[in-house]
Design an enzyme around this catalytic site. Structure first.
Site, PDB file in Angstrom:
ATOM      1  N   GLN A   1       2.568  -2.809  -1.480  1.00 49.94           N
ATOM      2  CA  GLN A   1       2.098  -3.591  -0.325  1.00 49.94           C
ATOM      3  C   GLN A   1       0.852  -2.931   0.242  1.00 49.94           C
ATOM      4  OE1 GLN A   1       5.798  -4.714   2.244  1.00 49.94           O
ATOM      5  NE2 GLN A   1       6.343  -2.915   1.089  1.00 49.94           N
TER       6      GLN A   1
ATOM      7  N   ASP B   1      -4.614   0.431   0.073  1.00 47.89           N
ATOM      8  CA  ASP B   1      -5.412   1.591  -0.369  1.00 47.89           C
ATOM      9  C   ASP B   1      -5.348   1.689  -1.897  1.00 47.89           C
ATOM     10  OD1 ASP B   1      -3.260   3.366  -1.350  1.00 47.89           O
ATOM     11  OD2 ASP B   1      -2.648   3.544   0.742  1.00 47.89           O
TER      12      ASP B   1
ATOM     13  N   HIS C   1      -0.553  -7.347  -1.434  1.00 45.59           N
ATOM     14  CA  HIS C   1      -1.229  -7.643  -0.166  1.00 45.59           C
ATOM     15  C   HIS C   1      -2.746  -7.429  -0.254  1.00 45.59           C
ATOM     16  CE1 HIS C   1       2.742  -7.043   2.317  1.00 45.59           C
ATOM     17  NE2 HIS C   1       2.724  -8.159   1.642  1.00 45.59           N
TER      18      HIS C   1
ATOM     19  N   CYS D   1     -15.139 -13.560  -1.923  1.00 45.43           N
ATOM     20  CA  CYS D   1     -16.102 -14.580  -1.492  1.00 45.43           C
ATOM     21  C   CYS D   1     -15.374 -15.907  -1.370  1.00 45.43           C
ATOM     22  CB  CYS D   1     -17.262 -14.696  -2.477  1.00 45.43           C
ATOM     23  SG  CYS D   1     -18.405 -16.015  -1.988  1.00 45.43           S
TER      24      CYS D   1
ATOM     25  N   CYS E   1     -17.384 -18.847  -3.525  1.00 47.64           N
ATOM     26  CA  CYS E   1     -17.240 -19.012  -4.981  1.00 47.64           C
ATOM     27  C   CYS E   1     -15.910 -18.471  -5.497  1.00 47.64           C
ATOM     28  CB  CYS E   1     -18.416 -18.378  -5.734  1.00 47.64           C
ATOM     29  SG  CYS E   1     -18.434 -16.558  -5.699  1.00 47.64           S
TER      30      CYS E   1
ATOM     31  N   THR F   1       8.808   1.909   2.759  1.00 44.57           N
ATOM     32  CA  THR F   1       8.549   0.626   3.409  1.00 44.57           C
ATOM     33  C   THR F   1       9.682   0.311   4.377  1.00 44.57           C
ATOM     34  OG1 THR F   1       8.153  -1.752   3.057  1.00 44.57           O
ATOM     35  CG2 THR F   1       9.406  -0.621   1.345  1.00 44.57           C
TER      36      THR F   1
ATOM     37  N   ASN G   1      13.045   6.687   1.391  1.00 43.90           N
ATOM     38  CA  ASN G   1      12.287   6.466   2.630  1.00 43.90           C
ATOM     39  C   ASN G   1      12.555   7.609   3.593  1.00 43.90           C
ATOM     40  OD1 ASN G   1      10.503   4.404   3.781  1.00 43.90           O
ATOM     41  ND2 ASN G   1      12.027   4.194   5.400  1.00 43.90           N
ATOM     42  N   LEU G   2      11.636   7.780   4.531  1.00 43.14           N
ATOM     43  CA  LEU G   2      11.804   8.841   5.517  1.00 43.14           C
ATOM     44  C   LEU G   2      13.117   8.699   6.287  1.00 43.14           C
ATOM     45  CD1 LEU G   2      10.349  11.281   6.775  1.00 43.14           C
ATOM     46  CD2 LEU G   2       9.315   9.721   8.433  1.00 43.14           C
TER      47      LEU G   2
ATOM     48  N   ALA H   1       8.219  11.358   1.510  1.00 41.68           N
ATOM     49  CA  ALA H   1       7.938  10.890   0.152  1.00 41.68           C
ATOM     50  C   ALA H   1       7.453  12.010  -0.764  1.00 41.68           C
ATOM     51  CB  ALA H   1       6.898   9.769   0.214  1.00 41.68           C
TER      52      ALA H   1
END
Ligand code: APR
Length: 238
Positions: A94, A97, A112, A120, A123, A179, A204-205, A222
């Site tokens: 997701q 970066d 995402h 653009c 186009c 997440t 996860n934390l 992590a």
């Protein structure tokens, strides 16, 4: 953990928590991005129509910031898993970066969008972009001044959902990393994977909103729990 010899296809979902220790803010933690900026001001198509300068400036700052950050031990561990895992593997991120790629991972899908692409709307092409968009530069392909960040905003459809659901259907192991489980459709992947028979693991934390849907959960930073899990998977598989 299930017996690793029964696992061939792995789908990993990553979120902002995997990049937190690289110094990139998460969205929903204390002091996170959505505490300092209202989603409705900067991350919707309506916001862009209403105040494009505000939205472009926000993403220009974020695009500049990520380029000063480095992948951490969790990104590097997943890149190693990607390189060494003999079966199918897909990292659905997701995150906008590019730290998975800079760590060396190849099988990465950005559901995402990506900070380092400009889209653009004249186009419909995507161009690599490291600079700013606030000055309305022309599209390198068609010349129109119609570039926007290639980031999926609230109310827009995430990218490549058909590919993601196809991978989830085939998954033997689904792992969610960093997440909060607050944003759909990604937050629903654990249930899709389970229905199709995959083992499900949360890294996860802290327990995420959807932690009860996972058969197994490990909590911690992590950079510690992801390398440990990857070591375990690769040594069990060899
Ligand atoms: N290690 C592991 N997990 C961590 C760490 C860490 N060092 N630091 C924070 N986390 C966890 C938090 O506990 C939280 O559960 O990462 C999660 C981050 O949650 P969010 O900030 O909600 O980020 P994410 O789930 O990626 O957000 C989903 O929301 O606004 C949108 O489009 C944006 O892609 C984003 C989506």
């Amino acid at each position: 953990m299930p017996v690793m010899k029964d696992i061939r296809n792995i789908v990993i979902l990553s979120g902002a928590g995997i990049s937190a220790e690289s110094g990139i803010d998460t969205f929903r933690s204390e002091g996170g991005l959505w505490e300092r900026h209202r989603v409705e001001d900067v991350a919707t198509p309506e916001a862009f129509a209403r105040d494009p300068d505000l939205v472009l400036r926000f993403y220009d700052m974020r695009r500049a910031a990520i380029q000063t950050k480095e992948p951490n031990a969790a990104h590097l561990a997943l890149a190693r898993l990607d390189a060494e895992w003999p079966g199918e593997l897909l990292i659905v991120t997701q995150n906008v970066d590019d730290l998975h790629e800079r760590a060396g991972a190849e099988r990465v899908l950005h559901m995402h969008g990506e900070h380092l692409l400009a889209w653009c709307t004249a186009c419909d092409t995507r161009s690599p972009w490291t600079g700013t968009l606030i000055e309305r530069p022309p599209c390198p392909v068609c010349g129109e001044r119609a570039l926007r960040p290639d980031v999926v905003w609230f109310g827009e459809m995430p990218y490549r959902m058909d590919e993601i659901y196809a991978a989830l259907r085939e998954a033997d192991l689904f792992v969610s990393i960093g997440t909060s489980g607050a944003v759909y459709p990604a937050a629903g992947f654990v249930r899709n994977a389970r229905e199709m028979g995959a083992h499900t693991l949360e890294l996860n934390l802290e327990p995420s909103k959807g932690t009860r849907w996972f058969e197994e959960a490990r909590h911690g930073p992590a950079t510690q729990i992801v390398p440990a899990w990857v070591d375990e998977v690769l040594s069990a598989a060899s």
